[in-house]
Design an enzyme around this catalytic site. Sequence first.
Site, PDB file in Angstrom:
ATOM      1  CB  CYS A  88      10.540  20.063   7.566  1.00 14.25           C
ATOM      2  SG  CYS A  88       9.302  21.252   8.011  1.00 14.25           S
ATOM      3  CB  CYS A  91      15.137  20.234   3.018  1.00 15.82           C
ATOM      4  SG  CYS A  91      15.121  20.792   1.313  1.00 15.82           S
ATOM      5  CG  HIS A  92      15.882  21.149   7.126  1.00 17.95           C
ATOM      6  ND1 HIS A  92      16.989  21.941   6.970  1.00 17.95           N
ATOM      7  CD2 HIS A  92      14.854  21.842   6.584  1.00 17.95           C
ATOM      8  CE1 HIS A  92      16.647  23.074   6.381  1.00 17.95           C
ATOM      9  NE2 HIS A  92      15.360  23.030   6.129  1.00 17.95           N
ATOM     10  CG  MET A 129      11.724  30.618   5.023  1.00 17.92           C
ATOM     11  SD  MET A 129      11.672  28.947   5.644  1.00 17.92           S
ATOM     12  CE  MET A 129      10.467  29.163   6.946  1.00 17.92           C
ATOM     13  CG  HIS A 368      19.176  12.027  -5.811  1.00 14.97           C
ATOM     14  ND1 HIS A 368      18.434  11.825  -4.672  1.00 14.97           N
ATOM     15  CD2 HIS A 368      18.287  12.237  -6.809  1.00 14.97           C
ATOM     16  CE1 HIS A 368      17.149  11.905  -4.959  1.00 14.97           C
ATOM     17  NE2 HIS A 368      17.034  12.150  -6.260  1.00 14.97           N
ATOM     18  CG  HIS A 410      17.012  14.598 -10.606  1.00 19.25           C
ATOM     19  ND1 HIS A 410      16.322  13.710 -11.398  1.00 19.25           N
ATOM     20  CD2 HIS A 410      16.626  14.337  -9.328  1.00 19.25           C
ATOM     21  CE1 HIS A 410      15.548  12.961 -10.635  1.00 19.25           C
ATOM     22  NE2 HIS A 410      15.712  13.317  -9.375  1.00 19.25           N
TER      23      HIS A 410
END
Length: 584
Positions: A88, A91-92, A129, A368, A410
């Site tokens: 997780c 992302c979070h 999700m 990034h 990217h």
Amino acid sequence: MTRAFIRNTTTPLAIALALAASVVLAQAASNTPATDQDKKHVTPAEVKYQAGGSPLAETDMYQNVNPKAPPMTKAEFDKGRKIYFERCAGCHGVLRKGATGKALTTDKTLATGTEYLKVFIKYGSPAGMPNWGTSGELTDDEVDLMARYIQQEPPTPPEYGLPEMKATWKVLIAPDKRPTRKMNKFNIENIFSTTLRDTGEVALIDGDSKKIISIVKTGYAVHISRLSASGRYLFVIGRDAKINLIDLWMEQPDNVAEIRIGLEARSVDTSKFKGYEDRYAIAGAYWPPQYVIMNGDTLEPLKIVATRGMTVDTQEFHPEPRVASIVASHFRPEFLVSVKETGKIMAVDYSDLNNLKTTEIPAARFLHDGGWDSTKRYFLVAANQSNKIAVVDAKTDKKVALVEVGKIPHPGRGANFIHPKFGPVWATGHLGDETIALVATDPVKHKQFAWKMVAQLKGQGGGSLFLKTHPKSKNLWVDTPLNPDPKISQSIAVYDINNLDKGYKVLPIAEWAGVTDGAKRVVQPEYNKAGDEVWFSVWSAKNQQSAIVVVDDKTMKLKAVIKDPRLITPTGHFNVYNTQHDVY
């Protein structure tokens, strides 16, 4: 790392699922359904990209008990923490404040409640999700566990300062004990440093003979390799924040120093300005959010600077701004440090470490990867969730432009070439769509086009990580290793840069490798020094065969396949000369 992490990152099903609570989980926490606006920020390729587990999964953390949260035993909490950091945090965020995914803080999750959260964790959502429960990846008990876990206060990993760094710092061979001249017969400038992702190693491959010179132990899942200005020293950094310094002059190139600069990291580079060659190295951490400047020949930590601060847009404090990419300026004694969550680029003057001067350059969230234009004056870096490329003038330390491109750019370091109409351009692929964006980079002779997206090429599909060309080549090579279609992820698209309108040609790189089983994802085109060969990693699971494929750039025919049982999960590879001189 754990077997669970290896499984999650090396099997096709697990890659598709190996992301923790997604954007919709955050929406579940606010009792709102996914909208079209939300959906446009989530793609299968991005799910795969963010899936890499965090080394923090194995780090002890303090359990901050919230009396309003559902009860958990310490064993349950530790298991939930492990799952969260394996799947997780990418992302979070470590502190669940939000990164490329939305915040999962307790003010949202407690208001929603366990039963509601369990539905989203088990069944997933069209907004991205994964269906953790119905897929069989998580049991009903684990779904319940995670629904309760994200209602607890996020545990904070330990900080990592100078004492912790020095405790890991080792000078294996002192500078005065190292060779005073090159002691081997290798053509060092044509060596490739190839990441062996899941074994914690790099393979040094002779670009002339196509033979492995040595396998060098490193940190886990080396993210990048960088060269000192002289080309003698190779720096590699693992996701676990371990840096290894490899001396290429030795009879058998090997480690001469190592250090761990945090608990998780991605970036390293070295001083390149005239008079400072090989003097300093810099590395940026994901956790703690900071960067450190070190001696270039020993890795001794000299200066640590935190990156916590206000976001560039809303001016809100962010406790976890991770250092994404770093480049060394050729115009000043500076490093340009991209800070992901705050959306700022820091120009760090290393001429006087005791009186450090930093220029803050506003860009956009979430910064990034990126690289130089062909003149090495302008730094172009992707703000991937903003769908923009930020352009910084390294001569003036000022932002030049924010260029709108495609969905989730990217670029790796990008690709520079001369367009027949627009002059010098820099190119990026995208995780979220099939396009390749061309940004014009000449503000002198092609001023009318400069710092605009002047063209969008149609590619094979989304899920591109890297693209590459060479000053001596007429080709542009674009990978798509994270595309869900195996035919696309196992091949490469190549364009004639003098005739881009005719589209691309597809080369079946994985088929040429002769590898039977596995995902066989084709990743990261990289040229040899001469610019007449392009190398590709054919990346399968740890327990399956992988390979390196070498293609003749001019004829686009197979030239060589490198197979060796030691080539386990090869991903990125970096040619010494091209990396040293920023040729891409």
